[in-house]
Each structure stands twice: as structure tokens, then as C-alpha cells.
Enzyme design. Structure first.
Site, PDB file in Angstrom:
ATOM      1  N   LYS A 155      27.295  42.514  51.320  1.00 38.20           N
ATOM      2  CA  LYS A 155      27.989  42.460  49.981  1.00 38.20           C
ATOM      3  C   LYS A 155      27.962  41.123  49.159  1.00 38.20           C
ATOM      4  CE  LYS A 155      32.414  43.414  51.215  1.00 38.20           C
ATOM      5  NZ  LYS A 155      32.394  43.653  52.676  1.00 38.20           N
ATOM      6  N   ARG A 198      39.104  43.458  61.967  1.00 37.31           N
ATOM      7  CA  ARG A 198      38.435  43.462  60.512  1.00 37.31           C
ATOM      8  C   ARG A 198      37.893  44.822  60.627  1.00 37.31           C
ATOM      9  NH1 ARG A 198      35.050  38.695  60.041  1.00 37.31           N
ATOM     10  NH2 ARG A 198      34.529  39.616  57.679  1.00 37.31           N
ATOM     11  N   ARG A 205      39.789  47.168  48.234  1.00 46.91           N
ATOM     12  CA  ARG A 205      39.657  47.403  49.689  1.00 46.91           C
ATOM     13  C   ARG A 205      40.630  48.549  50.249  1.00 46.91           C
ATOM     14  NH1 ARG A 205      37.374  42.268  51.220  1.00 46.91           N
ATOM     15  NH2 ARG A 205      36.809  42.325  53.476  1.00 46.91           N
ATOM     16  N   ARG A 236      26.604  34.792  61.660  1.00 54.31           N
ATOM     17  CA  ARG A 236      26.914  34.306  60.428  1.00 54.31           C
ATOM     18  C   ARG A 236      27.450  32.890  60.500  1.00 54.31           C
ATOM     19  NH1 ARG A 236      29.902  37.972  55.807  1.00 54.31           N
ATOM     20  NH2 ARG A 236      31.716  37.388  57.014  1.00 54.31           N
ATOM     21  N   ARG A 275      32.889  31.171  59.587  1.00 54.30           N
ATOM     22  CA  ARG A 275      34.378  31.309  59.289  1.00 54.30           C
ATOM     23  C   ARG A 275      35.155  31.768  60.536  1.00 54.30           C
ATOM     24  NH1 ARG A 275      33.354  35.831  54.844  1.00 54.30           N
ATOM     25  NH2 ARG A 275      35.038  36.823  56.048  1.00 54.30           N
TER      26      ARG A 275
HETATM   27  P1  ADP Z   1      33.982  40.342  54.717  1.00 59.34           P
HETATM   28  O1  ADP Z   1      33.676  41.353  53.657  1.00 59.34           O
HETATM   29  O2  ADP Z   1      33.172  39.498  55.444  1.00 59.34           O
HETATM   30  O3  ADP Z   1      35.249  40.901  55.573  1.00 59.34           O
HETATM   31  P2  ADP Z   1      35.664  38.899  52.577  1.00 59.34           P
HETATM   32  O4  ADP Z   1      35.502  37.443  52.520  1.00 59.34           O
HETATM   33  O5  ADP Z   1      35.537  39.854  51.685  1.00 59.34           O
HETATM   34  O6  ADP Z   1      34.639  39.099  54.010  1.00 59.34           O
HETATM   35  O7  ADP Z   1      37.074  38.786  53.191  1.00 59.34           O
HETATM   36  C1  ADP Z   1      37.775  38.159  54.142  1.00 59.34           C
HETATM   37  C2  ADP Z   1      39.473  38.412  54.271  1.00 59.34           C
HETATM   38  O8  ADP Z   1      40.124  38.010  53.137  1.00 59.34           O
HETATM   39  C3  ADP Z   1      39.374  40.104  54.823  1.00 59.34           C
HETATM   40  O9  ADP Z   1      39.485  40.071  56.109  1.00 59.34           O
HETATM   41  C4  ADP Z   1      41.093  39.987  54.232  1.00 59.34           C
HETATM   42  O10 ADP Z   1      41.807  39.527  55.105  1.00 59.34           O
HETATM   43  C5  ADP Z   1      41.074  39.248  52.924  1.00 59.34           C
HETATM   44  N1  ADP Z   1      40.733  39.978  51.750  1.00 59.34           N
HETATM   45  C6  ADP Z   1      39.786  39.841  51.106  1.00 59.34           C
HETATM   46  N2  ADP Z   1      39.650  40.861  49.849  1.00 59.34           N
HETATM   47  C7  ADP Z   1      40.722  41.495  50.155  1.00 59.34           C
HETATM   48  C8  ADP Z   1      41.319  42.633  49.545  1.00 59.34           C
HETATM   49  N3  ADP Z   1      40.769  43.206  48.462  1.00 59.34           N
HETATM   50  N4  ADP Z   1      42.654  43.134  49.899  1.00 59.34           N
HETATM   51  C9  ADP Z   1      43.275  42.552  51.162  1.00 59.34           C
HETATM   52  N5  ADP Z   1      42.707  41.461  51.819  1.00 59.34           N
HETATM   53  C10 ADP Z   1      41.441  41.135  51.301  1.00 59.34           C
END
Ligand code: ADP
Ligand code: ZN
Length: 219
Positions: free
Chosen positions: A13, A173, A88, A127, A162
Site C-alpha cells: 500500500k 496484525r 481500517r 522489510r 519497524r
Molecule cells: P501496515 O499497513 O504495514 O500495518 P501502517 O503503517 O499502515 O502499516 O500501520 C501501522 C499500525 O498503525 C497499525 O498496525 C495500527 O496499530 C496503527 N494504525 C494505522 N492506521 C490505523 C487506522 N486507520 N486505525 C487504527 N489503527 C491504525
């Protein structure tokens, strides 16, 4: 133009979104990046987000929705936004629709990136991301390694893993994605603005080619 990037962690993404941003001139907003920046700065939001993220859990809806509501009011996203990592949950999607409606706009395109499950795990543990917050380039130490180990090709910054990319939090996750986020596919499919892109294993396909396919949609 409002574009949403949907897909499990590790489907590319962020990578596709940053290419689209460059090509379309529309800013990318990643809720994950915003949370990570707040954690780095030690803000209250950062402390709260970290308590969830460190366990591989989602940050609560009310906090995340408020964050995006404020971000959407900023000038730079008036003409368009690429949302990466938001919505999400179904509640987040419903609230987003309301926010956009208030501004006289709507979701134009939802891109759903899918990757075979067994590859996702491998991608995520391998990653590494550039720690320079102005760069944040993503590498994969197997598929797409930097020229010099541990160093960003683009800016010379240090590459880090990360915390939530460690094996221990990955299961949580991916489970969260299946349970909470994947219902959004139906949500947007019913609205008719979903485009599904199967992302194959090669690093190239993960980013550049997928982005190019998507750009064709706008021509
Ligand atoms: P990835 O898509 O690799 O999981 P992100 O950077 O999008 O990585 O998200 C990392 C973390 O940040 C998620 O696992 C969650 O804990 C938090 N997070 C990000 N976006 C949201 C969202 N829209 N709602 C709730 N938690 C979020
Ligand atoms: Zn860098």
C-alpha cells in the site's frame, strides 16, 4: 480526487501510494506514518498509539477518526488525497463518507491490493524502512535490498526494522486485518468503486508496475 489504498499489511500500500503521489501530484496521508511521527516526538497521541501498535493492535476508532477529520481540513489535500492505512474499520469508512460529504466530495477510487498470504509474512519480516522521516523509503532485504547493507540508497539514512514488523506482532496484525479491515472490501464493492489488483511476488510488480496500471485508470 480521493483514493483509498486497501490491503493487508505487506501488500505494498505505502509503496504504491508514494509512487501515485509523485505521478498524480496528490498528497499521500498515512495514518501509520502520522502515529509513528508522534511516537518519535513523544506526544500524548504518540504514547497512546504506541500502547496499541506495540501489540500489533489497531488504535481506537475515535482517536483515528478525529485525526483524519482534522487532516482533511488542511489546505494541501483540498484537491485530492491518497489515504494509506485509513479506513481500517467499517466505522472509519462510514465516518469518512460523512466527512467527505460535508466537504462536497466522495471516495473516487478504492484500490485493493492482495498478495498471497504466505508471501506477506516473508515480506514483512524482511522489510526495512529508512529512518529519515523525510524519506521513509521501504526496502526488502531479500527482494529489494539497498546497495549498501543498512543504508538508504536515496538519502544515506539508517535503515531500521519497524517494531511491529517483528514476528511476535505480525500474527496479531494479520488477524486484525482479516477480522476488522477485510469487511471493507464488501463495503466498497457494494458502492462500486473498488479495483482489485493482484500483486505478484517480484519487487517490481509490488510497486512501479502496479502504480502504472492504476494511473492508466485516470487517462
Ligand atoms: P501496515 O499497513 O504495514 O500495518 P501502517 O503503517 O499502515 O502499516 O500501520 C501501522 C499500525 O498503525 C497499525 O498496525 C495500527 O496499530 C496503527 N494504525 C494505522 N492506521 C490505523 C487506522 N486507520 N486505525 C487504527 N489503527 C491504525
Ligand atoms: Zn532514505
Amino acid at each position: 480526487m480521493v483514493i483509498i489504498m486497501l490491503g493487508a499489511p505487506g501488500t505494498g500500500k505505502g509503496t504504491v501510494a508514494s509512487i501515485l503521489t509523485e505521478k498524480l501530484g496528490v498528497p499521500q496521508v498515512s495514518t501509520g506514518d502520522i502515529f509513528r511521527a508522534n511516537i518519535k516526538e513523544g506526544t500524548e497521541l504518540g504514547k497512546l498509539a504506541e500502547s496499541y501498535m506495540s501489540q500489533g493492535k489497531l488504535v481506537p476508532d475515535d482517536v483515528t477518526i478525529d485525526l483524519v477529520r482534522n487532516r482533511l481540513k488542511e489546505d494541501d489535500v483540498k484537491n485530492g488525497i491518497i489515504l494509506d492505512g485509513f479506513p481500517r474499520t467499517v466505522l472509519q469508512a462510514q465516518e469518512l463518507d460523512k466527512m467527505l460529504e460535508e466537504q462536497g466530495r466522495k471516495v473516487d477510487l478504492v484500490i485493493n491490493l492482495t498478495t498471497p498470504r504466505e508471501e506477506i509474512f516473508e515480506r514483512l519480516v524482511n522489510r526495512r524502512v529508512c529512518s529519515n522521516s523525510n524519506c521513509k523509503t521501504v526496502y526488502n532485504i531479500v527482494l529489494n535490498p539497498p546497495k549498501v547493507e543498512g543504508i538508504c540508497d536515496k538519502c544515506g539514512g539508517e535503515l531500521i526494522q519497524r517494531k511491529d514488523d517483528r514476528k511476535e506482532t505480525l500474527e496479531a496484525r494479520l488477524e486484525d486485518y482479516e477480522k476488522t479491515t477485510s469487511p471493507l472490501v464488501d463495503y466498497y464493492e457494494e458502492k462500486g468503486n473498488l479495483r482489485t489488483e493482484i500483486v505478484s511476488k517480484s519487487a517490481n510488480r509490488m510497486g512501479k508496475d502496479v502504480a502504472e496500471d492504476i494511473i492508466k485508470l485516470f487517462n
